[in-house]
Design a protein around this motif. Structure first.
Motif, short mmCIF file in Angstrom:
data_model
loop_
_atom_site.label_atom_id
_atom_site.label_comp_id
_atom_site.label_asym_id
_atom_site.label_seq_id
_atom_site.Cartn_x
_atom_site.Cartn_y
_atom_site.Cartn_z
N ARG A 1 -42.54 -26.69 -28.55
CA ARG A 1 -41.12 -26.30 -28.66
C ARG A 1 -40.22 -27.44 -28.23
NH1 ARG A 1 -39.78 -20.32 -27.72
NH2 ARG A 1 -41.71 -19.25 -28.25
N ILE A 2 -39.05 -27.51 -28.84
CA ILE A 2 -38.04 -28.50 -28.45
C ILE A 2 -36.77 -27.74 -28.06
CG2 ILE A 2 -36.71 -30.53 -29.13
CD1 ILE A 2 -38.89 -31.32 -31.04
N GLN B 1 -38.84 -36.25 -26.38
CA GLN B 1 -39.22 -35.43 -27.54
C GLN B 1 -39.47 -36.32 -28.76
OE1 GLN B 1 -39.91 -32.36 -27.10
NE2 GLN B 1 -38.83 -31.88 -25.19
N LEU B 2 -38.65 -37.32 -28.93
CA LEU B 2 -38.85 -38.26 -30.06
C LEU B 2 -40.20 -38.95 -29.94
CD1 LEU B 2 -35.22 -39.65 -30.14
CD2 LEU B 2 -36.35 -38.60 -32.10
N THR C 1 -40.21 -31.38 -37.35
CA THR C 1 -39.43 -30.50 -36.48
C THR C 1 -38.76 -29.47 -37.36
OG1 THR C 1 -39.11 -32.28 -34.93
CG2 THR C 1 -37.61 -30.44 -34.74
N LEU C 2 -38.95 -28.21 -36.98
CA LEU C 2 -38.54 -27.08 -37.80
C LEU C 2 -37.91 -26.02 -36.92
CD1 LEU C 2 -42.08 -26.53 -39.32
CD2 LEU C 2 -40.18 -27.47 -40.60
N GLN C 3 -37.30 -25.05 -37.59
CA GLN C 3 -36.91 -23.84 -36.87
C GLN C 3 -38.21 -23.21 -36.34
OE1 GLN C 3 -34.42 -21.55 -39.40
NE2 GLN C 3 -34.53 -19.75 -38.09
N ASP D 1 -34.03 -21.61 -32.25
CA ASP D 1 -35.05 -22.35 -31.49
C ASP D 1 -35.78 -23.31 -32.43
OD1 ASP D 1 -34.50 -21.08 -29.10
OD2 ASP D 1 -35.80 -19.39 -29.61
N SER D 2 -36.26 -24.43 -31.87
CA SER D 2 -36.92 -25.45 -32.68
C SER D 2 -38.32 -25.76 -32.16
CB SER D 2 -36.11 -26.75 -32.65
OG SER D 2 -34.79 -26.52 -33.07
N ALA D 3 -39.15 -26.28 -33.06
CA ALA D 3 -40.50 -26.69 -32.65
C ALA D 3 -40.96 -27.82 -33.55
CB ALA D 3 -41.46 -25.51 -32.79
N CYS D 4 -41.85 -28.64 -33.02
CA CYS D 4 -42.44 -29.71 -33.82
C CYS D 4 -43.88 -29.31 -34.16
CB CYS D 4 -42.42 -31.04 -33.06
SG CYS D 4 -43.26 -32.35 -33.96
#
Ligand code: SAM
Length: 292
Positions: free
Chosen positions: A197-198, A31-32, A161-163, A210-213
């Motif tokens: 999504r992450i 993901q990074l 990366t955000l909610q 939940d998170s997403a970039c």
């Protein structure tokens, strides 16, 4: 930096994570790398990282050869980062509240010494040749993005990366659940090729949301001038101040009724319309009419 390395650092230094600072650290290498790839960095770029934490993203950003300015609010983490990157000339580390730093509007000194002080900067900030690449603290992610997007010299790209819900709000279309002020403030100046999504398990500790970039690309030319933009911001904030109310009624508190009726007629907006049905283009044209 693996999860076990992160745990070891936190344990050895007796670092208790602070929930209010959004300290959910990303330990998944894939993901990074995806985040860094989305930034499309070259050594001639300048990178702003907000909230470096223990530095897993910082390390990859520096590997691109681009200079990195990292702003960390937590003094314990800033101390750790100073040690970790002590010999890295390409990193400028500020111990500061990133939102407050951006609002002060002063430029950081780059590349300069590896570690500098927030108060040492004195030139007005120019972010136009910068890329924001960050796993943002979720509680201040929206104000940070708005602050940078509305800056006259805004960054050329923002990969953050955000909610997940915030990413959905930014890319929303009119007449959809997530559409609103945040959508319009960001879309006025940026387009988005999308987000990925992450999974929560990629963070330590896993966040409750939940998170997403999300990637945002600055529009090649501003769509409105400075005065029209000010009116646009006032207009959408008032129009969405009560989502279920008719826009015309809400706007009457700020603009003469006559001017509003004329603009509604010219733009073909029904007097009964609610803001959530009105798209970016129409709000832009509306702002131009109110600016004349
Ligand atoms: N970049 C690291 C990673 O990916 O593992 C950490 C990301 S973590 C979600 C958010 C980081 O932002 C934390 O290190 C936290 O201390 C820092 N932080 C929180 N609020 C901040 C603020 N207002 N200004 C700068 N840093 C902040």
């Amino acid at each position: 930096m693996t999860l076990s390395e992160m745990r070891e650092i936190l344990k050895t230094r007796d670092l208790q994570l602070t929930k209010s600072l959004g300290q959910n650290f990303l330990h998944d290498g894939n993901q990074l790398r995806r985040i860094v790839a989305a930034a499309e960095l070259s050594p001639t770029d300048k990178v702003l990282e907000i909230g470096p934490g223990l530095g897993p993203l910082t390390e990859l950003l520096l590997a691109s050869g681009a200079p990195v300015l990292a702003i960390e609010k937590d003094a314990r983490l800033a101390t750790f980062l100073r040690e970790r990157f002590a010999t890295t000339a390409n990193l400028t580390l500020l111990h500061d509240d990133a939102l407050a730093f951006l609002q002060r509007g002063i430029a950081p000194r780059l590349p300069g010494a590896a570690v500098t002080d927030a108060t040492a900067a004195d030139q007005p900030a120019d972010w136009s040749t910068w890329k924001l690449v960050a796993n943002l603290p979720y509680s201040v992610a929206s104000p940070i993005l708005v602050e940078l997007a509305l800056h006259p010299l805004r960054p050329e790209r923002m990969v953050t990366t955000l909610q997940l819900e915030v990413a959905q709000r930014i890319v929303a279309e009119a007449d959809s659940e997530h559409y609103g002020v945040l959508t319009l403030l960001l879309q006025l100046h940026y387009t988005s090729p999308g987000y990925f999504r992450i999974p929560a398990g990629c963070f330590f500790p896993p966040p409750d949301v939940d998170s997403a970039c999300l990637t945002l690309l600055r529009r090649p030319q501003p769509l409105l001038d400075q005065r029209q933009t000010q009116i646009f911001v006032r207009l959408i904030k008032r129009a969405f101040s009560q989502r279920r109310k008719m826009m015309l009624k809400l706007l009457k508190s700020e603009w003469p009724e006559e001017a509003l009726h004329a603009a509604f007629a010219q733009l073909g907006i029904s007097p009964q319309e609610r803001a959530e049905k009105v798209g970016l283009e129409v709000f832009m044209e509306f702002s131009k009419l109110l600016a004349t």
